[in-house]
Structures are given as structure tokens and as C-alpha cells.
Motif scaffolding. Structure first.
Motif, PDB file in Angstrom:
ATOM      1  N   GLU A 143       0.564 -54.608 -64.020  1.00 10.96           N
ATOM      2  CA  GLU A 143      -0.141 -55.822 -64.426  1.00 10.96           C
ATOM      3  C   GLU A 143      -0.728 -55.635 -65.814  1.00 10.96           C
ATOM      4  OE1 GLU A 143      -1.274 -59.742 -63.831  1.00 10.96           O
ATOM      5  OE2 GLU A 143      -0.144 -58.472 -62.450  1.00 10.96           O
ATOM      6  N   PRO A 144      -0.416 -56.515 -66.762  1.00 12.97           N
ATOM      7  CA  PRO A 144      -0.996 -56.378 -68.106  1.00 12.97           C
ATOM      8  C   PRO A 144      -2.503 -56.630 -68.086  1.00 12.97           C
ATOM      9  CG  PRO A 144       0.894 -57.887 -68.087  1.00 12.97           C
ATOM     10  CD  PRO A 144       0.515 -57.638 -66.667  1.00 12.97           C
ATOM     11  N   THR A 145      -3.215 -55.870 -68.888  1.00 15.08           N
ATOM     12  CA  THR A 145      -4.648 -56.088 -69.068  1.00 15.08           C
ATOM     13  C   THR A 145      -4.856 -57.177 -70.106  1.00 15.08           C
ATOM     14  OG1 THR A 145      -5.080 -53.758 -68.579  1.00 15.08           O
ATOM     15  CG2 THR A 145      -6.839 -54.978 -69.694  1.00 15.08           C
ATOM     16  N   ALA A 146      -5.817 -58.049 -69.874  1.00 13.52           N
ATOM     17  CA  ALA A 146      -6.060 -59.161 -70.785  1.00 13.52           C
ATOM     18  C   ALA A 146      -6.300 -58.652 -72.208  1.00 13.52           C
ATOM     19  CB  ALA A 146      -7.264 -59.973 -70.309  1.00 13.52           C
ATOM     20  N   ALA A 147      -5.638 -59.277 -73.173  1.00 11.98           N
ATOM     21  CA  ALA A 147      -5.752 -58.865 -74.566  1.00 11.98           C
ATOM     22  C   ALA A 147      -5.348 -60.020 -75.468  1.00 11.98           C
ATOM     23  CB  ALA A 147      -4.861 -57.651 -74.837  1.00 11.98           C
ATOM     24  N   ARG A 148      -5.606 -59.885 -76.763  1.00 15.79           N
ATOM     25  CA  ARG A 148      -5.170 -60.905 -77.727  1.00 15.79           C
ATOM     26  C   ARG A 148      -3.685 -60.751 -78.041  1.00 15.79           C
ATOM     27  NH1 ARG A 148      -8.495 -60.313 -82.943  1.00 15.79           N
ATOM     28  NH2 ARG A 148      -7.117 -62.019 -83.573  1.00 15.79           N
ATOM     29  N   HIS A 149      -3.228 -59.504 -78.090  1.00 11.22           N
ATOM     30  CA  HIS A 149      -1.845 -59.210 -78.440  1.00 11.22           C
ATOM     31  C   HIS A 149      -1.225 -58.360 -77.328  1.00 11.22           C
ATOM     32  CE1 HIS A 149      -2.553 -60.667 -82.540  1.00 11.22           C
ATOM     33  NE2 HIS A 149      -3.700 -60.014 -82.476  1.00 11.22           N
ATOM     34  N   TYR A 150       0.005 -58.687 -76.972  1.00 12.06           N
ATOM     35  CA  TYR A 150       0.719 -57.943 -75.937  1.00 12.06           C
ATOM     36  C   TYR A 150       2.020 -57.396 -76.520  1.00 12.06           C
ATOM     37  CZ  TYR A 150      -2.356 -60.483 -72.725  1.00 12.06           C
ATOM     38  OH  TYR A 150      -3.448 -61.010 -72.072  1.00 12.06           O
ATOM     39  N   TYR A 151       2.397 -56.231 -75.999  1.00 11.48           N
ATOM     40  CA  TYR A 151       3.686 -55.652 -76.388  1.00 11.48           C
ATOM     41  C   TYR A 151       4.295 -55.067 -75.123  1.00 11.48           C
ATOM     42  CZ  TYR A 151       7.104 -53.620 -79.605  1.00 11.48           C
ATOM     43  OH  TYR A 151       8.256 -53.319 -80.291  1.00 11.48           O
ATOM     44  N   PHE A 152       5.406 -55.665 -74.690  1.00 14.36           N
ATOM     45  CA  PHE A 152       6.062 -55.254 -73.453  1.00 14.36           C
ATOM     46  C   PHE A 152       7.397 -54.589 -73.786  1.00 14.36           C
ATOM     47  CE2 PHE A 152       3.849 -59.289 -71.894  1.00 14.36           C
ATOM     48  CZ  PHE A 152       2.710 -58.596 -71.509  1.00 14.36           C
ATOM     49  N   VAL A 164      -6.037 -42.878 -87.409  1.00 14.12           N
ATOM     50  CA  VAL A 164      -4.917 -43.603 -88.021  1.00 14.12           C
ATOM     51  C   VAL A 164      -5.095 -45.120 -88.012  1.00 14.12           C
ATOM     52  CG1 VAL A 164      -3.306 -41.747 -87.473  1.00 14.12           C
ATOM     53  CG2 VAL A 164      -3.529 -43.672 -85.886  1.00 14.12           C
ATOM     54  N   MET A 165      -6.165 -45.621 -87.414  1.00 13.69           N
ATOM     55  CA  MET A 165      -6.395 -47.062 -87.426  1.00 13.69           C
ATOM     56  C   MET A 165      -6.652 -47.523 -88.855  1.00 13.69           C
ATOM     57  SD  MET A 165      -6.041 -48.194 -84.371  1.00 13.69           S
ATOM     58  CE  MET A 165      -6.695 -49.857 -84.569  1.00 13.69           C
ATOM     59  N   GLY A 166      -6.218 -48.737 -89.144  1.00 12.94           N
ATOM     60  CA  GLY A 166      -6.446 -49.254 -90.487  1.00 12.94           C
ATOM     61  C   GLY A 166      -5.520 -50.399 -90.818  1.00 12.94           C
ATOM     62  N   LYS A 167      -4.561 -50.151 -91.703  1.00  8.57           N
ATOM     63  CA  LYS A 167      -3.700 -51.198 -92.243  1.00  8.57           C
ATOM     64  C   LYS A 167      -2.764 -51.799 -91.202  1.00  8.57           C
ATOM     65  CE  LYS A 167      -0.044 -51.857 -95.683  1.00  8.57           C
ATOM     66  NZ  LYS A 167       0.751 -51.208 -96.768  1.00  8.57           N
ATOM     67  N   TRP A 168      -2.282 -50.980 -90.265  1.00 13.53           N
ATOM     68  CA  TRP A 168      -1.185 -51.393 -89.394  1.00 13.53           C
ATOM     69  C   TRP A 168      -1.668 -51.798 -88.003  1.00 13.53           C
ATOM     70  CZ3 TRP A 168       3.132 -51.851 -92.083  1.00 13.53           C
ATOM     71  CH2 TRP A 168       3.277 -51.079 -93.238  1.00 13.53           C
ATOM     72  N   ARG A 169      -0.936 -52.708 -87.389  1.00  9.35           N
ATOM     73  CA  ARG A 169      -1.167 -52.997 -85.975  1.00  9.35           C
ATOM     74  C   ARG A 169      -0.402 -51.960 -85.169  1.00  9.35           C
ATOM     75  NH1 ARG A 169      -0.286 -58.937 -84.508  1.00  9.35           N
ATOM     76  NH2 ARG A 169      -2.327 -59.023 -85.504  1.00  9.35           N
ATOM     77  N   LEU A 170      -1.111 -51.272 -84.293  1.00 14.10           N
ATOM     78  CA  LEU A 170      -0.533 -50.153 -83.558  1.00 14.10           C
ATOM     79  C   LEU A 170      -0.421 -50.483 -82.073  1.00 14.10           C
ATOM     80  CD1 LEU A 170      -2.589 -47.219 -85.158  1.00 14.10           C
ATOM     81  CD2 LEU A 170      -0.496 -48.309 -86.014  1.00 14.10           C
ATOM     82  N   ALA A 171       0.618 -49.933 -81.454  1.00 15.50           N
ATOM     83  CA  ALA A 171       0.812 -50.064 -80.010  1.00 15.50           C
ATOM     84  C   ALA A 171       1.137 -48.691 -79.444  1.00 15.50           C
ATOM     85  CB  ALA A 171       1.927 -51.052 -79.700  1.00 15.50           C
ATOM     86  N   TRP A 172       0.692 -48.437 -78.235  1.00 16.62           N
ATOM     87  CA  TRP A 172       0.916 -47.132 -77.602  1.00 16.62           C
ATOM     88  C   TRP A 172       1.466 -47.334 -76.203  1.00 16.62           C
ATOM     89  CZ3 TRP A 172      -3.388 -44.015 -74.823  1.00 16.62           C
ATOM     90  CH2 TRP A 172      -2.871 -42.789 -74.355  1.00 16.62           C
ATOM     91  N   GLU A 174      -9.912 -50.220 -76.907  1.00 18.55           N
ATOM     92  CA  GLU A 174     -11.102 -50.745 -77.579  1.00 18.55           C
ATOM     93  C   GLU A 174     -11.046 -50.565 -79.089  1.00 18.55           C
ATOM     94  OE1 GLU A 174     -14.327 -48.804 -75.615  1.00 18.55           O
ATOM     95  OE2 GLU A 174     -14.175 -50.048 -73.810  1.00 18.55           O
ATOM     96  N   LEU A 175     -10.231 -49.608 -79.550  1.00 21.62           N
ATOM     97  CA  LEU A 175     -10.038 -49.432 -80.986  1.00 21.62           C
ATOM     98  C   LEU A 175      -9.201 -50.555 -81.590  1.00 21.62           C
ATOM     99  CD1 LEU A 175      -9.182 -45.607 -81.106  1.00 21.62           C
ATOM    100  CD2 LEU A 175     -11.317 -46.681 -81.871  1.00 21.62           C
ATOM    101  N   GLY A 176      -8.512 -51.309 -80.745  1.00 20.29           N
ATOM    102  CA  GLY A 176      -7.599 -52.338 -81.206  1.00 20.29           C
ATOM    103  C   GLY A 176      -6.144 -51.980 -81.033  1.00 20.29           C
ATOM    104  N   VAL A 177      -5.863 -50.846 -80.392  1.00 21.33           N
ATOM    105  CA  VAL A 177      -4.490 -50.432 -80.128  1.00 21.33           C
ATOM    106  C   VAL A 177      -3.950 -51.237 -78.939  1.00 21.33           C
ATOM    107  CG1 VAL A 177      -2.981 -48.514 -79.465  1.00 21.33           C
ATOM    108  CG2 VAL A 177      -4.928 -48.106 -80.999  1.00 21.33           C
ATOM    109  N   ILE A 178      -2.754 -51.808 -79.089  1.00 20.39           N
ATOM    110  CA  ILE A 178      -2.109 -52.527 -77.987  1.00 20.39           C
ATOM    111  C   ILE A 178      -1.557 -51.504 -76.995  1.00 20.39           C
ATOM    112  CG2 ILE A 178      -0.269 -54.138 -77.360  1.00 20.39           C
ATOM    113  CD1 ILE A 178      -0.346 -55.073 -80.335  1.00 20.39           C
TER     114      ILE A 178
END
Length: 237
Positions: A168-177, A129-137, A155-159
Motif C-alpha cells: 500500500e503506498p503511503t500518502a505523499a505529494r509525489h509517487y514513484y511506482f 545528497v538532498m538538494g537540486k534533484w528530486r530523489l526516489a529510493w 521526511e527529507l523529501g525522498v520519494i
């Protein structure tokens, strides 16, 4: 880093939320498939506002989940739910993505139930399902304990969604809490965040490197807590 503060759903009038906060995570898209015109209406009334949306439970939850009591016009089959990469689930994902698209959501949030086991096929689903949308799980229960699986999905880019006051949050470019209250259980919706809690949350987020962080409150006092946290964070920067 841009910090966007919001709520999971509309605890007040939409006008009040648009005025006071930065973002809203739609919950109605979890209980029922989005209505495209409704999504377009929300976007028209708040052209610059940040919307995210919780993914329809037909994709994430077991067909016998009690949450389907609130679902209209959809009856899950045995090949639906639990992030299984089945033809039925992937078709449902395409329907969901098309229906929600008029909203132009920034993030689509998959919240899985604590009953979901850390199956290897979860990675296959997200690959599909990766592609157009930014996804978070937001993994919960036993699945959250499988750090290898979570790292692979990330590693796929899923937040990977966490509550930074619990993990503790893992280092990433985008965070979703997503903040569901504090206490012994994984959720405590009746919890009211204290000034000390909000100061601690601000200090955690200030230490992070990245492009943006969504801070989404999901408790009875979500509106009050989000407004206060926005004030606390702004004054601490």
C-alpha cells in the motif's frame, strides 16, 4: 493528479516509446556512469519527454555485486556503495549528478539491493545528497522492514518507491511506482500483467491524492503492459 506511464529502459525503439508512453527510466546510468553527450543527445531528440534515471551502482551496491560485470572504466573500492556517506561515495554522487544533468531527469532513482541492512547511516547519506534533484529510493529486502528508517528518509523529501500491487503506498505529494511482476518472489520479470491486474492498479492510483505519480513497468512485457495500462487508466478517469 498527473499519472505518467513508462518503462524501465527502452524495450522498443526510442521513437516508438516516445510516441506511445510518457516516461522512461534510464537503466544504462546504473551499469555505467552517464556519458554527458549521450544524455544531451537523448534530451535533444525528445525535448518534452519525461526522463528519470537509475543511480549508478557504484553508489548503491556492494563492491562485490555481480552487476559490476557490465561496468566499464570503474572499479569499486571498499568505501563505495551501499549508500554509505563516505567521501568516496559522495564524490561519486557529485560526478554522477553532473554527468546526468544534460538529460534534465525528473527523478533520480536509488535502487538498493536486498542485501543492504537497514543501517542508520542511510539517513545520513540522503541528508548529504538532498538538494537540486528530486530523489526516489526503492528499499528492498530487510531494509524495507525498517519503517522508522523509511519514514525518516521520506521526511527529507525522498520519494519511497513501491509496487502498489504488492504494498500500500503511503500518502505523499509525489509517487514513484516500479512494477517487477507478481508472484512469490520480490521480482518476477517474466510475469505478464492481466487485465484484472491493470484494473486493480488503476483503481489504487485513482484513490491517491497528490501531484503526480510515475508508473514504471520493469518486466519482459513492459512495453505492452505500459501501453495497455495507459489505455485502461485513461478510460477509467
Amino acid at each position: 493528479m498527473q499519472v505518467l506511464v513508462g518503462t524501465c529502459g527502452f524495450p522498443k525503439s526510442r521513437r516508438a516509446v516516445y510516441s506511445a508512453l510518457d516516461a522512461v527510466e534510464l537503466q544504462e546510468t546504473f551499469y555505467n556512469m552517464p556519458n554527458s553527450e549521450r544524455m544531451a543527445q537523448l534530451r535533444r531528440e525528445a525535448p518534452e519527454f519525461r526522463f528519470t534515471a537509475k543511480v549508478f551502482q557504484g553508489i548503491t551496491h556492494s563492491p562485490n555485486s555481480p552487476t559490476f560485470k557490465r561496468t566499464k572504466g570503474f572499479k569499486p573500492g571498499e568505501n563505495h556503495g551501499m549508500l554509505k556517506p563516505t567521501r568516496e561515495n559522495l564524490q561519486l554522487w557529485e560526478q554522477f549528478a553532473e554527468a546526468v544533468s544534460p538529460l534534465r531527469p525528473e527523478v533520480l532513482v536509488f535502487q538498493t539491493p536486498p542485501s543492504l541492512k537497514p543501517e542508520p547511516y542511510i539517513y545520513d547519506f540522503f541528508t548529504a545528497v538532498m538538494g537540486k534533484w528530486r530523489l526516489a529510493w526503492e528499499p528492498r529486502g530487510e531494509t524495507y522492514g525498517d519503517l522508522k528508517l523509511i519514514e525518516k528518509v521520506a521526511e527529507l523529501g525522498v520519494i519511497i518507491v513501491v509496487d502498489p500491487l504488492r504494498r500500500e503506498p503511503t500518502a505523499a505529494r509525489h509517487y514513484y511506482f516500479r512494477l517487477h511482476g507478481l508472484g512469490g518472489r520480490e521480482v518476477n520479470y517474466k510475469y505478464k500483467y492481466t487485465p484484472q491486474d491493470l484494473q486493480k492498479l488503476a483503481s489504487i492510483i485513482k484513490r491517491l491524492d497528490g501531484e503526480e505519480a510515475y508508473v514504471m513497468f520493469n518486466n519482459v512485457y513492459m512495453y505492452e503492459d505500459a501501453v495497455e495500462f495507459k489505455r485502461v487508466y485513461s478510460s477509467s478517469v
